[in-house]
Motif scaffolding. Structure first.
Motif, PDB file in Angstrom:
ATOM      1  N   ARG A  87      -1.209   4.033 112.855  1.00 48.58           N
ATOM      2  CA  ARG A  87      -1.578   5.001 113.696  1.00 48.58           C
ATOM      3  C   ARG A  87      -0.258   5.355 113.934  1.00 48.58           C
ATOM      4  N   ARG A  88       0.625   5.818 114.231  1.00 53.82           N
ATOM      5  CA  ARG A  88       1.654   6.542 114.142  1.00 53.82           C
ATOM      6  C   ARG A  88       1.974   7.254 112.760  1.00 53.82           C
ATOM      7  N   GLN A  89       1.821   6.571 112.454  1.00 54.12           N
ATOM      8  CA  GLN A  89       2.211   7.742 110.967  1.00 54.12           C
ATOM      9  C   GLN A  89       1.447   8.734 110.193  1.00 54.12           C
ATOM     10  N   LEU A  90      -0.207   8.675 110.058  1.00 57.72           N
ATOM     11  CA  LEU A  90      -0.927   9.229 110.564  1.00 57.72           C
ATOM     12  C   LEU A  90      -1.071  10.388 111.884  1.00 57.72           C
ATOM     13  N   ARG A  91      -0.220  10.637 112.861  1.00 56.80           N
ATOM     14  CA  ARG A  91       0.038  10.927 113.690  1.00 56.80           C
ATOM     15  C   ARG A  91       1.081  11.986 113.531  1.00 56.80           C
ATOM     16  N   ALA A  92       1.955  11.145 113.433  1.00 52.78           N
ATOM     17  CA  ALA A  92       3.426  11.657 112.488  1.00 52.78           C
ATOM     18  C   ALA A  92       3.128  12.765 110.859  1.00 52.78           C
ATOM     19  N   LEU A  93       2.090  12.723 110.051  1.00 49.75           N
ATOM     20  CA  LEU A  93       1.327  13.427 109.319  1.00 49.75           C
ATOM     21  C   LEU A  93       0.661  14.498 108.961  1.00 49.75           C
ATOM     22  N   ASN A  94       0.112  14.470 110.656  1.00 46.91           N
ATOM     23  CA  ASN A  94      -0.445  15.503 111.134  1.00 46.91           C
ATOM     24  C   ASN A  94       0.683  16.638 111.492  1.00 46.91           C
ATOM     25  N   LEU A  95       2.047  15.868 112.865  1.00 48.13           N
ATOM     26  CA  LEU A  95       2.714  17.108 112.711  1.00 48.13           C
ATOM     27  C   LEU A  95       3.596  17.752 112.126  1.00 48.13           C
ATOM     28  N   ALA A  96       3.903  16.505 110.204  1.00 45.86           N
ATOM     29  CA  ALA A  96       4.651  16.913 109.945  1.00 45.86           C
ATOM     30  C   ALA A  96       3.863  18.383 108.646  1.00 45.86           C
ATOM     31  N   LEU A  97       2.806  18.376 109.056  1.00 48.62           N
ATOM     32  CA  LEU A  97       1.749  19.275 108.251  1.00 48.62           C
ATOM     33  C   LEU A  97       1.955  20.647 108.666  1.00 48.62           C
ATOM     34  N   GLY A  98       2.004  20.651 110.451  1.00 46.91           N
ATOM     35  CA  GLY A  98       1.966  21.466 110.719  1.00 46.91           C
ATOM     36  C   GLY A  98       3.213  22.288 110.941  1.00 46.91           C
ATOM     37  N   ASP A  99       4.910  20.850 110.263  1.00 43.14           N
ATOM     38  CA  ASP A  99       6.037  21.936 110.460  1.00 43.14           C
ATOM     39  C   ASP A  99       6.198  22.629 109.340  1.00 43.14           C
ATOM     40  N   ASP A 100       6.384  24.044 109.170  1.00 48.99           N
ATOM     41  CA  ASP A 100       6.779  24.478 108.189  1.00 48.99           C
ATOM     42  C   ASP A 100       5.627  25.076 107.417  1.00 48.99           C
ATOM     43  N   LEU A 101       5.013  24.862 107.599  1.00 46.99           N
ATOM     44  CA  LEU A 101       2.814  25.457 107.780  1.00 46.99           C
ATOM     45  C   LEU A 101       3.328  26.464 106.720  1.00 46.99           C
ATOM     46  N   PRO A 102       2.879  26.377 105.004  1.00 49.74           N
ATOM     47  CA  PRO A 102       3.174  27.203 105.109  1.00 49.74           C
ATOM     48  C   PRO A 102       2.182  29.497 104.878  1.00 49.74           C
ATOM     49  N   PRO A 103       2.200  30.494 105.057  1.00 45.89           N
ATOM     50  CA  PRO A 103       1.480  31.558 105.128  1.00 45.89           C
ATOM     51  C   PRO A 103       0.125  31.178 104.352  1.00 45.89           C
ATOM     52  N   GLY A 104      -1.203  31.180 104.868  1.00 48.49           N
ATOM     53  CA  GLY A 104      -2.303  31.194 104.521  1.00 48.49           C
ATOM     54  C   GLY A 104      -2.824  29.397 103.776  1.00 48.49           C
ATOM     55  N   VAL A 105      -2.069  28.898 105.140  1.00 52.18           N
ATOM     56  CA  VAL A 105      -2.821  27.728 105.089  1.00 52.18           C
ATOM     57  C   VAL A 105      -2.622  27.579 106.857  1.00 52.18           C
ATOM     58  N   HIS A 106      -3.835  26.799 107.320  1.00 53.30           N
ATOM     59  CA  HIS A 106      -3.996  26.379 108.742  1.00 53.30           C
ATOM     60  C   HIS A 106      -4.803  25.256 108.958  1.00 53.30           C
ATOM     61  N   LEU A 107      -4.279  25.022 109.703  1.00 55.86           N
ATOM     62  CA  LEU A 107      -4.717  23.529 110.877  1.00 55.86           C
ATOM     63  C   LEU A 107      -5.741  23.228 111.637  1.00 55.86           C
ATOM     64  N   VAL A 108      -6.476  22.326 111.206  1.00 56.67           N
ATOM     65  CA  VAL A 108      -7.986  22.316 112.089  1.00 56.67           C
ATOM     66  C   VAL A 108      -7.891  20.869 112.852  1.00 56.67           C
ATOM     67  N   ASP A 109      -7.456  21.583 114.422  1.00 58.72           N
ATOM     68  CA  ASP A 109      -7.178  19.514 115.478  1.00 58.72           C
ATOM     69  C   ASP A 109      -8.490  18.823 115.130  1.00 58.72           C
ATOM     70  N   ALA A 110      -8.370  18.196 113.876  1.00 61.26           N
ATOM     71  CA  ALA A 110      -9.636  16.719 114.556  1.00 61.26           C
ATOM     72  C   ALA A 110      -9.152  16.035 115.324  1.00 61.26           C
ATOM     73  N   GLU A 111      -7.964  15.900 115.306  1.00 59.97           N
ATOM     74  CA  GLU A 111      -8.090  14.867 116.655  1.00 59.97           C
ATOM     75  C   GLU A 111      -8.438  15.230 117.916  1.00 59.97           C
ATOM     76  N   ALA A 112      -8.046  16.874 118.181  1.00 62.21           N
ATOM     77  CA  ALA A 112      -8.921  17.432 119.325  1.00 62.21           C
ATOM     78  C   ALA A 112      -9.838  17.300 120.014  1.00 62.21           C
ATOM     79  N   VAL A 113     -10.689  17.257 118.193  1.00 65.80           N
ATOM     80  CA  VAL A 113     -12.244  17.475 118.012  1.00 65.80           C
ATOM     81  C   VAL A 113     -12.608  15.803 118.541  1.00 65.80           C
TER      82      VAL A 113
END
Lengths: 79, 652
Positions: free
Chosen positions: B197-223
C-alpha cells in the motif's frame, strides 16, 4: 409487486441495451437479443443491482440462462 | 435559436431524464445545443445508465456540427475498458471535444506500445490514455528493498511513456494507482517500509516528480475517494469481467480523465467572471449597504469567504478573475474596500464592470478588451435567470450551475469542465497584470491621439530568443492553444518541435514582449525550415494578448536576420485558414510581404519577402536580437535544445 419488478426490469433493459421497444418475456435469452453481448450483460447486472438495491451472487451474475430466471432472482431478493 | 429556447427551459434545474429527452429531441436540428444539455448532464449526475444513454447520443452527432476540437484518443487498458470508452466520449463532449477513439484489446497495452506494427501505431493517436490498475505495479506484498523496487518500477513506467512520446509523438495520460482497501496490514501499512500500500502511494508521487513534458497523471486515488473505495474497486466485477474500476465509479473517472485531457490540449477555461450579490457575499449591497452584506459571519458567511479564497487561489494559479455586476460602481467596490472579512481585493480582478447593462453584453465586451475567445470564459452567478440569459446569448461561455447553498459553490466551480490545468509556467502567474494592462490599453486607445502615437507611447521591447529547454514548455503550450493569430495551426507536440528545431538550417525562435504597462512574457513562436534558397515559415503564432499592436513586422525581424546570416534568398510564409485564425489572414501583408500567386482551393495564401529587400514595417519597437545573434558576448544564454530523442526509422 411482480408487475412493478417487470416494469422496472424492462426499463433497465431498454436503457442499457438502447432498445426502447424491447419486450421482456420469461423465455428470452441473451442470444436472441443482438445488443445483449457480454459487455452489455455486465452493464445490465450493475444497473439491475443499483435499481433494486440488491446484490447478485458471483454465480448468479454469469449464470442466468433466461430473463425468467433473472426475474425470479430479483423478486426473491426484493421480497 | 431552438425549440429548447422557445420552451423557456432552464437547464440548471432539469433532472437527468429531462436533459436526455431534450437532448434527444434537439440532436438533429441543433446538435450544439444537444451537446450543451449533455454537458449539463455530466455535472448533474454520476449514475451509469444516464451516462451510457448520453454517450450514445453524442456518438450519433456529427462532430463537425458542435466540437471545438477533435482529438484522436487511444485507450490502453490493463483492465476491461468497454464501459469507460463510451463514457469518455460523453465527458469529453462536455468540454466541446469530439473523440476519435481506439480501444486496445484488454490487457495488451505493453505489446501495443512496443510493436510498431500494432493497430495502436496505425491509429496514430494524438493522446494515449494508460488506464492501468494497481495489479500492474510490480511490487511484492512486502518488499525487502523498498527504495530499489520503487525506483525500478518508476523507471519501467517512464520508459513506456518515452516509447509513446518518441515513437508516436502522442501526449500521455496515465491513471494513478489506487491501493486496495483490504490487505493484510491495514493501517499499519502506512508505517511499514516496503508494504505494498505504501509502495503504491510512493509510486504515484515518484511518477509525479519529474514528470516529462507531454505526460499527465489522472488522480485516480482522488476519484476512488470521491466514489467510495468499494465502489471504485468492486471485486465482484473484477472476477466477473475484469472491470478493475467498478461501474459505479466510471462516470467520475471519465470526468477526471477529460479534465486532464482538456487541459493537456489547451482547452482549459482562462477567465472566471463573477457576479457579486449572492455570489461573493450574501445580500444585496445596493440595498443592505456595505455593512449589511453577509461575509465571514456564521456558516453562510464563512462559505462565501471560502468561495472567495478558492477564487483567489485560482487567480494565483493563473486564472483571470473579472466582475460583471448589475450595480452602481461605487456600491460594488465598497465591500472590497471596507469589509476586512473579504478574501478578495480589487487587485485580484483583471476587470471590474459594474453597470446596469445586460451581463452578456458586458462579457462580450470584456472578451474583446482582453483579446480572449468567449470559450475561455466561465460565468458564475447565483441567479438562474442571469445564467440562462448568458447561456442563450453567448453559448460558448461556460455557465456554472451554482447550487442554492453557498457551501457548494467551490465544488460546483472546481468540477466544472475546463477548470483544471496541466502545467504551470511563470507566464501563468504573470497573466493578470498583463491582461489588466491590456484592458487599460484598450480603454486608453479610445481617447488618446493617433494609433502611431499610442503605439509609440507603449515603449515596447521585443526580445527574440532561441527555443530552448528553458522556454520549451511554454512554447508547446502556446502551439497547443493559440487559435486566432496562428498562421498554420499546426499543433506540434514537444517531440515534433525538438525534431524540427534540430533540422540543419532550421530556425526556432520565441518572442517576449514588455512595455510601459506590463511584462507580457513569452508571447510568440516562430518555426522555420530551409527549402533550397528559401527559409519557409512552418509556424508563426502570437498570443492574442498582444494583437493590434502592429508587431507583425518586428516579430519577423529575428527570422529575417537568421535568413540573411545563412545566405537565404527569400522568406516564405503561408496562411492556412482554420476557421478561427481570421485575425492572422493579413499578418504577412502587414509585415511587408507580397502575395505569391493566387489563393489555393482551401483558401491558403502564400507570401514572400526578399531577404535583401526593404526592412519590415512596424511601429517604434526596440527589437532585442542579442539572444539569437550575439554569439560572442559573455552574457548567459538560454540553454539550447538537447539532441532530439533518438527516434525510429524516419530521421536521417
Amino acid at each position: 409487486m411482480p408487475h412493478d419488478v417487470d416494469d422496472r426490469l424492462t426499463r433497465v433493459f431498454r436503457e442499457v441495451l438502447a432498445d426502447p421497444g424491447l419486450e421482456l418475456h420469461d423465455d428470452l435469452t441473451a442470444e436472441s437479443v443482438p445488443a445483449w453481448d457480454s459487455l452489455a450483460h455486465v452493464g445490465l447486472m450493475f444497473s439491475i443491482e443499483s435499481e433494486f438495491g440488491i446484490v447478485f451472487s458471483d454465480t448468479e451474475m454469469s449464470g442466468f440462462g433466461t430473463v425468467g430466471e433473472l426475474r425470479r432472482a430479483v423478486e426473491r431478493k426484493v421480497s | 435559436m431552438s425549440a429548447e429556447q422557445a420552451r423557456g427551459a432552464t437547464w440548471d434545474t432539469a433532472a437527468p431524464p429531462e436533459l436526455l429527452r431534450r437532448a434527444g429531441e434537439l440532436a438533429e436540428q441543433d446538435p450544439a445545443a444537444a451537446v450543451r444539455l449533455l454537458g449539463a448532464l455530466t455535472g448533474a449526475t454520476t449514475e451509469l445508465p444516464p451516462w451510457l444513454a448520453g454517450a450514445r447520443l453524442v456518438a450519433g452527432l456529427p462532430a463537425g456540427s458542435w466540437a471545438r476540437r477533435t482529438v484522436r484518443l487511444a485507450v490502453l487498458g490493463s483492465h476491461t475498458t468497454g464501459h469507460l470508452v463510451p463514457l469518455l466520449r460523453l465527458a469529453a463532449a462536455a468540454h466541446g471535444i469530439a473523440l476519435d477513439l481506439y480501444e486496445a484489446p484488454y490487457g495488451q497495452y505493453q505489446l501495443e506500445v512496443l510493436d510498431p506494427q500494432s493497430p495502436l501505431h496505425a491509429f496514430r493517436p494524438e493522446v494515449v490514455l494508460l488506464a492501468v490498475d494497481q495489479r500492474e505495479a510490480r511490487f511484492p506484498a512486502h518488499s525487502a528493498t523498498p527504495a530499489q523496487d520503487l525506483e525500478a518500477e518508476a523507471a519501467r513506467w517512464r520508459s513506456l511513456w518515452s516509447a509513446l512520446r518518441d515513437d508516436l509523438g502522442a501526449l500521455v495520460l496515465q491513471t494513478t494507482f489506487v491501493p486496495p482497501v483490504d490487505d493484510e496490514f491495514g493501517s499499519f501499512a502506512v508505517a511499514l517500509p516496503g508494504a505494498r500500500r505504501r509502495q503504491l502511494r510512493a509510486l504515484n508521487l515518484a511518477l509525479g516528480d519529474d514528470l516529462p513534458p507531454g505526460v499527465h497523471l489522472v488522480d485516480a486515488e482522488a476519484v476512488a475517494a470521491t466514489a467510495g473505495a468499494r465502489t471504485y474497486a468492486d471485486e465482484r466485477y473484477w472476477f466477473l469481467s475484469k472491470h478493475a474500476v467498478g461501474l459505479g465509479a466510471l462516470p467520475l473517472l471519465a470526468r477526471a480523465v477529460t479534465q486532464v485531457l482538456a487541459a493537456a490540449v489547451g482547452l482549459q477555461r482562462k477567465v472566471v467572471v463573477c457576479d457579486l450579490d449572492g455570489t461573493l457575499w450574501g445580500g444585496v449591497v445596493g440595498e443592505d449597504g456595505v455593512g449589511g452584506v453577509l461575509v465571514g459571519d456564521g456558516p453562510a458567511g464563512e462559505a462565501f469567504q471560502a468561495f472567495q479564497e478558492h477564487l483567489r487561489r485560482l487567480q494565483q494559479r493563473g486564472v483571470l478573475l473579472a466582475v460583471v455586476s448589475k450595480n452602481n460602481d461605487a456600491d460594488a467596490r465598497a465591500p472590497f474596500e471596507q469589509r476586512p472579512e473579504m478574501r478578495l481585493g480589487l487587485e485580484h480582478f483583471a476587470a471590474f464592470l459594474a453597470t446596469w447593462e445586460p451581463k452578456a453584453d458586458q462579457i462580450a465586451r470584456l472578451a474583446g478588451e482582453l483579446g480572449l475567445g468567449l470559450d475561455s470564459f466561465v460565468f458564475v452567478d447565483d441567479n438562474p435567470v442571469e445564467r440562462e440569459q448568458v447561456r442563450r446569448a453567448l453559448p460558448e461561455v461556460g455557465v456554472v450551475a451554482l447550487p442554492a447553498d453557498p457551501a457548494g459553490f467551490v465544488r460546483a466551480l472546481a468540477e466544472f469542465p475546463g477548470m483544471e490545468t496541466a502545467s504551470l509556467t511563470e507566464e501563468d502567474a504573470r497573466r493578470t497584470s498583463s491582461y489588466r494592462a491590456r484592458a487599460e490599453v484598450a480603454r486608453a486607445r479610445d481617447g488618446a491621439g493617433s494609433r502611431e502615437e499610442f503605439l509609440a507611447g507603449l515603449e515596447m521591447v521585443l526580445t527574440v530568443e532561441p527555443v530552448g529547454e528553458d522556454n520549451l514548455r511554454r512554447v508547446v503550450q502556446l502551439i497547443g492553444k493559440t487559435n486566432q493569430f496562428n498562421l498554420t495551426t499546426r499543433r506540434h507536440t514537444e517531440a515534433a518541435v525538438r525534431e524540427l528545431a534540430a533540422r540543419p538550417g532550421a530556425v526556432a525562435q520565441a518572442l517576449r514582449l514588455r512595455d510601459a504597462h506590463a511584462d507580457h512574457g513569452l508571447i510568440g513562436v516562430l518555426l522555420a525550415v530551409p527549402e533550397e534558397s528559401d527559409l519557409v515559415v512552418d509556424t508563426w503564432l502570437m498570443s492574442c494578448r498582444v494583437l493590434g499592436r502592429g508587431l507583425e513586422g518586428p516579430a519577423l525581424a529575428g527570422l529575417l536576420e537568421a535568413a540573411r546570416r545563412d545566405g537565404r534568398r527569400r522568406l516564405v510564409g503561408v496562411h492556412v485558414p482554420s476557421g478561427r485564425n481570421e485575425p492572422a489572414a493579413r499578418a504577412f501583408a502587414d509585415a511587408g510581404f507580397v502575395p505569391d500567386g493566387a489563393a489555393d482551393a482551401d483558401g491558403s495564401t502564400r507570401w514572400v519577402h526578399q531577404v535583401s529587400g526593404d526592412p519590415l514595417p512596424g511601429p517604434p519597437v526596440l527589437i532585442d536580437l542579442t539572444p539569437v545573434v550575439d554569439l560572442t558576448a559573455g552574457a548567459p544564454r538560454p540553454r539550447s535544445l538537447e539532441d532530439p530523442c533518438p527516434t525510429t526509422s524516419t530521421t536521417a
